[in-house]
Design an enzyme around this catalytic site. Structure first.
Site, PDB file in Angstrom:
ATOM      1  N   MET A  65       0.845  -1.196   0.000  1.00 38.36           N
ATOM      2  CA  MET A  65       0.000   0.000   0.000  1.00 38.36           C
ATOM      3  C   MET A  65       0.885   1.254   0.000  1.00 38.36           C
ATOM      4  SD  MET A  65      -3.491  -0.930   1.951  1.00 38.36           S
ATOM      5  CE  MET A  65      -2.938  -0.699   3.620  1.00 38.36           C
ATOM      6  N   GLY A  66       2.168   1.075  -0.324  1.00 37.13           N
ATOM      7  CA  GLY A  66       3.058   2.223  -0.444  1.00 37.13           C
ATOM      8  C   GLY A  66       3.608   2.682   0.886  1.00 37.13           C
ATOM      9  N   HIS A  91       9.211   1.305   3.257  1.00 29.31           N
ATOM     10  CA  HIS A  91      10.319   1.408   4.200  1.00 29.31           C
ATOM     11  C   HIS A  91      11.225   0.194   3.989  1.00 29.31           C
ATOM     12  CE1 HIS A  91       7.810  -1.435   6.318  1.00 29.31           C
ATOM     13  NE2 HIS A  91       6.853  -0.540   6.454  1.00 29.31           N
ATOM     14  N   HIS A 106       9.756  -3.277   3.238  1.00 26.86           N
ATOM     15  CA  HIS A 106       9.255  -3.495   1.877  1.00 26.86           C
ATOM     16  C   HIS A 106      10.412  -3.792   0.923  1.00 26.86           C
ATOM     17  CE1 HIS A 106       5.834  -0.805   3.291  1.00 26.86           C
ATOM     18  NE2 HIS A 106       5.194  -1.854   2.841  1.00 26.86           N
ATOM     19  N   GLY A 150       4.801 -10.284   4.034  1.00 29.53           N
ATOM     20  CA  GLY A 150       5.548 -10.235   5.287  1.00 29.53           C
ATOM     21  C   GLY A 150       4.827 -10.991   6.397  1.00 29.53           C
ATOM     22  N   ASP A 156       2.134  -9.437   9.160  1.00 23.09           N
ATOM     23  CA  ASP A 156       0.690  -9.619   8.980  1.00 23.09           C
ATOM     24  C   ASP A 156       0.433 -11.123   8.862  1.00 23.09           C
ATOM     25  OD1 ASP A 156      -0.326  -6.748   8.662  1.00 23.09           O
ATOM     26  OD2 ASP A 156       1.399  -6.825   7.315  1.00 23.09           O
ATOM     27  N   SER A 177       4.219   1.016   8.181  1.00 24.15           N
ATOM     28  CA  SER A 177       3.949   2.390   7.714  1.00 24.15           C
ATOM     29  C   SER A 177       3.254   3.192   8.807  1.00 24.15           C
ATOM     30  CB  SER A 177       3.059   2.356   6.477  1.00 24.15           C
ATOM     31  OG  SER A 177       3.710   1.642   5.467  1.00 24.15           O
ATOM     32  N   ARG A 178       2.539   2.509   9.702  1.00 19.23           N
ATOM     33  CA  ARG A 178       1.789   3.230  10.739  1.00 19.23           C
ATOM     34  C   ARG A 178       2.699   3.744  11.867  1.00 19.23           C
ATOM     35  NH1 ARG A 178      -2.478  -0.608   9.193  1.00 19.23           N
ATOM     36  NH2 ARG A 178      -4.200   0.635   8.392  1.00 19.23           N
TER      37      ARG A 178
END
Ligand code: PAF
Length: 284
Positions: free
Chosen positions: A26-27, A30, A33, A145, A148, A184-185
């Site tokens: 989802m972009g 980091h 990814h 990954g 998740d 990302s969060r």
């Protein structure tokens, strides 16, 4: 790297390619990814990445609007790594040209527990978009990954159920030096929350040590750990010790007999919800 925004342009780029390795994202890319991209490179050629913030997997009170969208920076990172041949970055109309009337619903047993309980509709949204992305990219392998963990299992289960000719590869969770799983969060964490955040992984490590040390009262361990985190200012959704094979709670005898387990947790620090997990390795 070719950057394509339409399915037609993507198919033009990939015509005749039989060994595509795919990394859906989802972009807001980091280091974790980029590590998935490197793994893809080792298992196929060409590597295709996608960036699409999938509205369908966000609940009404979740952070779809706030989700960081950093396409230009993401492209630069991928260009620098040189592992990716094509980036597919569709807009919403390209992915969902009409109301999404067909949706993939994972089986109750896997889709409605843990993340599925706290984020109703999440795995429907993930499965539906991943199936669509697979249909666009037609990869031979795809990399997900392990952070998740349940998502990885749902995707694997979907591939089995629909006989999709895609091998799903699992990448180990990539962590900051203090143990925080990259996400990302994490960028939403205030400085004091960022300082506290590694405690989630530390708690999972303590759980692992207690179980491997012979404590079979899993409910007690879960409750104690959740209370410890709550006491430090977290709002815990769950701390759950489950069987790796189906994420269901193990019988005590199974624990004693070395059933492979995983401890999964989801908890909020302020407004940021973090998830993490740790597989428990028994040495026979
Ligand atoms: O893990 C993610 O980033 C997303 O859930 C995925 C797999 C790209 C589907 O939107």
């Amino acid at each position: 790297m070719k950057v394509v925004h339409t399915i037609e342009a993507l198919r033009d780029q990939l015509r005749g390619q039989l060994r595509v390795a795919f990394v859906p994202t989802m972009g807001n890319l980091h280091a974790a990814h980029l590590s998935l991209m490197r793994m893809a490179r080792q298992h196929g050629d060409p590597v295709v990445a996608s960036i699409f913030v999938n509205r369908l997997q966000f609940g009404p009170n979740e952070d779809f609007d706030q989700y960081p969208r950093t396409l230009e920076g993401d492209i630069e990172k991928l260009e620098r790594e040189r592992d990716v041949y094509a980036l597919f970055a569709p807009n919403e109309r390209e992915m969902y040209p009409e109301p999404q009337n067909f949706k993939i619903q994972p089986a109750q047993a896997l889709g409605s527990i843990l993340e599925g309980e706290f984020r109703p509709g999440f795995f429907m949204g993930v499965s539906t978009v991943v199936l669509k992305l697979f249909s666009c990219v037609q990869p031979r392998v795809a990399v997900f990954g392990k952070k998740d963990y349940q998502q990885l299992m749902v995707v694997r289960s979907m591939c089995r159920q629909f006989q999709l000719p895609v091998e799903i590869l699992a990448h180990e969770t990539v962590r900051d030096p203090d143990g925080l799983a990259m996400s990302s969060r994490n960028r939403f964490l205030a400085p004091d929350e960022r300082a506290e955040a590694p405690e989630l992984y530390a708690a999972l490590q303590r759980v692992r040590d207690e179980v491997l040390g012979g404590d079979v009262d899993l409910a007690g361990i879960e409750a104690r750990t959740a209370a410890q985190l709550d006491g430090r200012g977290w709002q815990v959704d769950y701390v759950a010790l489950r069987r790796q094979r189906d994420l269901l709670p193990p019988e005590t005898d199974e624990v004693r007999n070395g059933e492979p387990l995983v401890v999964l947790a989801a908890a909020r620090l302020g407004t940021t919800r973090l998830i993490d997990n740790l597989e428990l390795a028994f040495t026979p």
